[in-house]
Design an enzyme around this catalytic site. Structure first.
Site, PDB file in Angstrom:
ATOM      1  N   ASP A  83      36.208  -3.452  22.019  1.00  0.00           N
ATOM      2  CA  ASP A  83      36.823  -3.417  23.127  1.00  0.00           C
ATOM      3  C   ASP A  83      37.076  -2.201  23.425  1.00  0.00           C
ATOM      4  OD1 ASP A  83      39.011  -3.657  21.450  1.00  0.00           O
ATOM      5  OD2 ASP A  83      39.782  -5.524  22.769  1.00  0.00           O
ATOM      6  N   SER A  84      37.338  -1.435  22.262  1.00  0.00           N
ATOM      7  CA  SER A  84      37.505   0.095  22.646  1.00  0.00           C
ATOM      8  C   SER A  84      36.575   0.582  23.709  1.00  0.00           C
ATOM      9  CB  SER A  84      37.190   0.786  21.511  1.00  0.00           C
ATOM     10  OG  SER A  84      36.149   0.315  20.817  1.00  0.00           O
TER      11      SER A  84
ATOM     12  N   LYS B 209      34.612 -10.751  16.876  1.00  0.00           N
ATOM     13  CA  LYS B 209      35.922 -10.304  16.190  1.00  0.00           C
ATOM     14  C   LYS B 209      37.020 -10.829  17.029  1.00  0.00           C
ATOM     15  CE  LYS B 209      36.947  -5.720  15.752  1.00  0.00           C
ATOM     16  NZ  LYS B 209      38.178  -5.789  16.707  1.00  0.00           N
TER      17      LYS B 209
ATOM     18  N   GLU C 153      41.545 -10.523  17.083  1.00  0.00           N
ATOM     19  CA  GLU C 153      42.549  -9.781  16.383  1.00  0.00           C
ATOM     20  C   GLU C 153      43.570 -11.064  16.111  1.00  0.00           C
ATOM     21  OE1 GLU C 153      44.272  -6.445  19.005  1.00  0.00           O
ATOM     22  OE2 GLU C 153      42.051  -5.577  18.973  1.00  0.00           O
TER      23      GLU C 153
ATOM     24  N   GLU D 282      43.195  -2.335   9.997  1.00  0.00           N
ATOM     25  CA  GLU D 282      43.376  -1.143  10.742  1.00  0.00           C
ATOM     26  C   GLU D 282      44.654  -0.664  10.539  1.00  0.00           C
ATOM     27  OE1 GLU D 282      42.116  -1.004  14.937  1.00  0.00           O
ATOM     28  OE2 GLU D 282      43.130   1.006  15.291  1.00  0.00           O
TER      29      GLU D 282
ATOM     30  N   ASP E 218      33.557  -7.803  20.146  1.00  0.00           N
ATOM     31  CA  ASP E 218      34.984  -8.200  20.288  1.00  0.00           C
ATOM     32  C   ASP E 218      35.309  -9.066  21.216  1.00  0.00           C
ATOM     33  OD1 ASP E 218      36.986  -6.990  18.655  1.00  0.00           O
ATOM     34  OD2 ASP E 218      36.681  -4.977  19.695  1.00  0.00           O
TER      35      ASP E 218
HETATM   36  O1  KIV Z   1      37.518  -2.064  19.314  1.00  0.00           O
HETATM   37  C1  KIV Z   1      37.175  -1.532  18.481  1.00  0.00           C
HETATM   38  O2  KIV Z   1      36.484  -0.550  18.682  1.00  0.00           O
HETATM   39  C2  KIV Z   1      37.689  -2.030  17.297  1.00  0.00           C
HETATM   40  C3  KIV Z   1      37.656  -1.087  16.036  1.00  0.00           C
HETATM   41  C4  KIV Z   1      38.500   0.162  16.250  1.00  0.00           C
HETATM   42  C5  KIV Z   1      37.762  -1.833  14.794  1.00  0.00           C
HETATM   43  O3  KIV Z   1      38.414  -3.013  17.347  1.00  0.00           O
END
Ligand code: KIV
Length: 266
Positions: free
Chosen positions: A45-46, A114, A116, A183, A84
């Site tokens: 989600d970056s 993924k 969090e 992280e 994510d």
């Molecule tokens: O959103 C993302 O890119 C991430 C990574 C930095 C692990 O969660």
């Protein structure tokens, strides 16, 4: 070409093989990564910060994640694609979390998702894993918790918070995650977690002892030189410089009538 699978990722830890992971958000970049031997592409989600210019990952929506995941998955003949789950797509209820995880698999074409969070997310991880959607955990510095953390700060520096992160790691593994992103935590803590768990740890700002490493693609390629990068990022290229050079040359060619030339005409 043989596809990388979740059992193979787990086996890599057993065999002591390091797991290279990068983020990607587009078809064009994913195609390059897929043919470069990367094991896992994380559609992070970056994307919201590095591709859409949001100040945090919080505004990213499910529809945006489905769009990016679909583009990446289409390019991947080999890589395992993990998507994510964006903020508020899994926190409201376990049922909603299952439905949204399902969208990333069914509409996006991901091979896993993924999430969090540690102990507090264990029930959600268990529910998603129980419907055969592989889950990658993410603990330590969790960017969706930016407001609680008061910024993107290294976590687990003192004994009490380090213990909490170790508990998070154990809870996420016990809930059925097949791997866990660590992280922004001290290297010795990441080393301890990696030695404790049987599933692979993927580090970002967590030192060299993790089973794998992940970086945000745009950071390591030098595509966001307007931003101050965290200390843990190694810049492997200056694509911003390369692109700027090419664009300036094109501009000059157009302005001075050198492009298109005879060979570019019908
Ligand atoms: O959103 C993302 O890119 C991430 C990574 C930095 C692990 O969660």
């Amino acid at each position: 070409m043989k596809k990388v699978t979740v059992p193979e990722i787990i086996k890599m830890k057993r065999e002591g093989k390091k797991i290279p992971v990068l983020t990607a958000y587009t078809y064009s970049m994913a195609r390059i990564l897929d043919s470069s031997g990367i094991a896992i592409i994380l559609v992070g989600d970056s994307a919201g910060m590095v591709e859409a210019g949001y100040p945090t990952t919080l505004p990213v929506t499910m529809d945006e994640m489905v769009y990016h995941t679909r583009a990446v998955a289409k390019a991947c003949a080999r890589c395992l694609v993990i998507a994510d789950m964006p903020f508020m797509s899994y926190q409201v209820s376990v049922e909603e979390a299952k439905k949204n995880a399902g969208r990333l698999i069914k509409e996006g074409g991901a091979g896993g998702v993924k999430i969090e969070g540690g102990v507090r997310m264990a029930e959600t991880i268990r529910a998603i894993a129980s419907i055969d959607i592989p889950v990658m955990g993410h603990i330590g510095l969790t960017p969706q918790s930016v407001h609680r953390m008061g910024g993107y700060r290294v976590q687990g520096r003192d004994e009490k918070s380090a213990e909490k992160i170790l508990d998070d790691a154990k809870a996420v593994e016990e809930a059925g995650a097949f791997s866990i992103v660590l992280e922004g935590i001290p290297a010795p803590l990441a080393e301890k977690i990696t030695a404790t768990l049987s599933v692979p740890t993927i580090g970002i700002g967590a030192g060299p002892h993790c089973d794998g490493q992940v970086l945000v693609l745009n950071d390591m390629l030098g595509l966001n030189r307007d931003k101050k990068l965290p200390r843990f990022v190694k810049r492997y290229a200056d694509l911003e410089g390369v692109i700027k050079g090419a664009v300036k040359e094109y501009k000059k060619d157009v302005e001075e009538g050198r492009f298109p030339s005879k060979k570019h005409c019908y």
